[in-house]
Design an enzyme around this catalytic site. Structure first.
Site, PDB file in Angstrom:
ATOM      1  N   ALA A 159      -9.143   6.232   4.057  1.00  0.00           N
ATOM      2  CA  ALA A 159      -9.030   6.965   4.991  1.00  0.00           C
ATOM      3  C   ALA A 159     -10.074   7.510   5.707  1.00  0.00           C
ATOM      4  CB  ALA A 159      -8.378   8.198   4.553  1.00  0.00           C
ATOM      5  N   GLY A 160     -10.666   8.362   6.712  1.00  0.00           N
ATOM      6  CA  GLY A 160     -11.308   8.818   6.800  1.00  0.00           C
ATOM      7  C   GLY A 160     -12.931   8.661   7.365  1.00  0.00           C
ATOM      8  N   ASN A 202      -8.832   1.602   9.302  1.00  0.00           N
ATOM      9  CA  ASN A 202      -8.686   1.389  11.213  1.00  0.00           C
ATOM     10  C   ASN A 202      -8.806   2.033  11.643  1.00  0.00           C
ATOM     11  OD1 ASN A 202      -5.688  -0.102  11.911  1.00  0.00           O
ATOM     12  ND2 ASN A 202      -5.326   2.007  12.624  1.00  0.00           N
ATOM     13  N   LYS A 228       0.925  -1.038  -0.092  1.00  0.00           N
ATOM     14  CA  LYS A 228      -0.364   0.124   0.197  1.00  0.00           C
ATOM     15  C   LYS A 228       0.969   1.401  -0.162  1.00  0.00           C
ATOM     16  CE  LYS A 228      -3.393   3.236   2.307  1.00  0.00           C
ATOM     17  NZ  LYS A 228      -4.026   2.959   3.778  1.00  0.00           N
TER      18      LYS A 228
END
Length: 263
Positions: free
Chosen positions: A192-193, A214, A104
């Site tokens: 993300a977010g 995460n 990643k």
């Protein structure tokens, strides 16, 4: 009546591996290894991302690497890198230590927002693909950059929904919708977010193939329950996307027909 939900029998493929789960989970910020393992099990995820620069790759001391289920596809990430060269070196380290071509790719451009440096990301992706890596790049939700990364040989692209760890949810749904419509054959993973289950559902309803998260799970009061919620939310979002939502209307539309009404 169908007894099989399309969302549960609708796998997707990245490079040479097929996944049933559309949830990719992380390893950071958990309060204990036991909590992490419980969340991983509850999520049903088949791929887990690992920050290469934050673990002892020589296994000299205990880390979360010792607590990952063997069935999980490890996706090392280059978190904390601020240049293409730095990310390339980190990818090489991950391949040697973890025995995987998967990476990643993260190249950060700003320390405060953690927004990606798209230009450096493209440079690193181009070089790593030529070296045989399976590159999944994190980048801003930009259609043109998505096309360039795919042209460079990335098997999937990972646009952000909002700043890393913010929990703000999908901030630019139009960008993701355009990306899906303009790149119908591309594998798009929102990264993300995401903060809660409804955010994950929205991402899948917009046509994303998967979601990587995460913090939303690790910082929940009950990580395992949130992981299960995310699993169900992603299944619901995928099923809704496949179903094709109704058109929005400015005015009301009666649920019952007006013809044949008893008067």
């Amino acid at each position: 009546m169908s007894t099989a939900l399309p969302a549960l029998t609708d796998p997707f493929t990245i490079a040479n591996r097929t996944f049933r789960s559309r949830l990719i989970i992380g390893t950071g910020k958990y309060r204990s290894y036991d909590e992490m393992k419980a969340a991983h099990r509850a999520s049903g995820a088949e791929m887990v991302t690992v920050a290469v620069r934050r673990v002892p790759l020589d296994r000299s001391t205990e880390s979360f690497l010792d607590h990952l289920a063997p069935s999980l596809q490890i996706l090392p990430n280059t978190a904390g890198c601020y240049s293409a060269d730095e990310a390339i070196r980190t990818a090489h380290l991950a391949r040697e230590a973890l025995g995987t071509e998967w990476i990643k790719l993260e190249v950060i451009g700003d320390q405060t927002t953690l927004f990606p440096d798209n230009e450096q990301t493209l440079m690193a992706a181009t070089a790593l693909v030529k070296e045989g890596f399976i590159v999944l790049p994190y980048f801003s939700d930009d259609l043109i950059m998505a096309k360039k990364l795919l042209d460079a040989g990335c098997p999937a692209v990972m646009p952000l929904a909002a700043p890393i760890g913010s929990g703000l949810g999908v901030q630019n749904p139009t960008n993701l919708r355009i990306m899906r419509e303009q790149l119908p054959d591309a594998t798009i993973i929102v990264d993300a977010g995401v903060g809660t289950a409804s955010d994950a559902t929205i991402a899948l309803e917009l046509g994303a193939d998967a979601v990587l998260m995460n913090t939303a799970i690790a910082e929940a009061n009950d990580a395992a329950k949130m992981a299960e919620a995310m699993k169900l939310a992603i299944e619901a979002g995928r099923l809704a996307y496949l179903s094709g939502r109704m058109q929005k209307r400015l005015y009301a539309s009666a649920s019952s027909p007006t013809s044949g009404v008893v008067r």
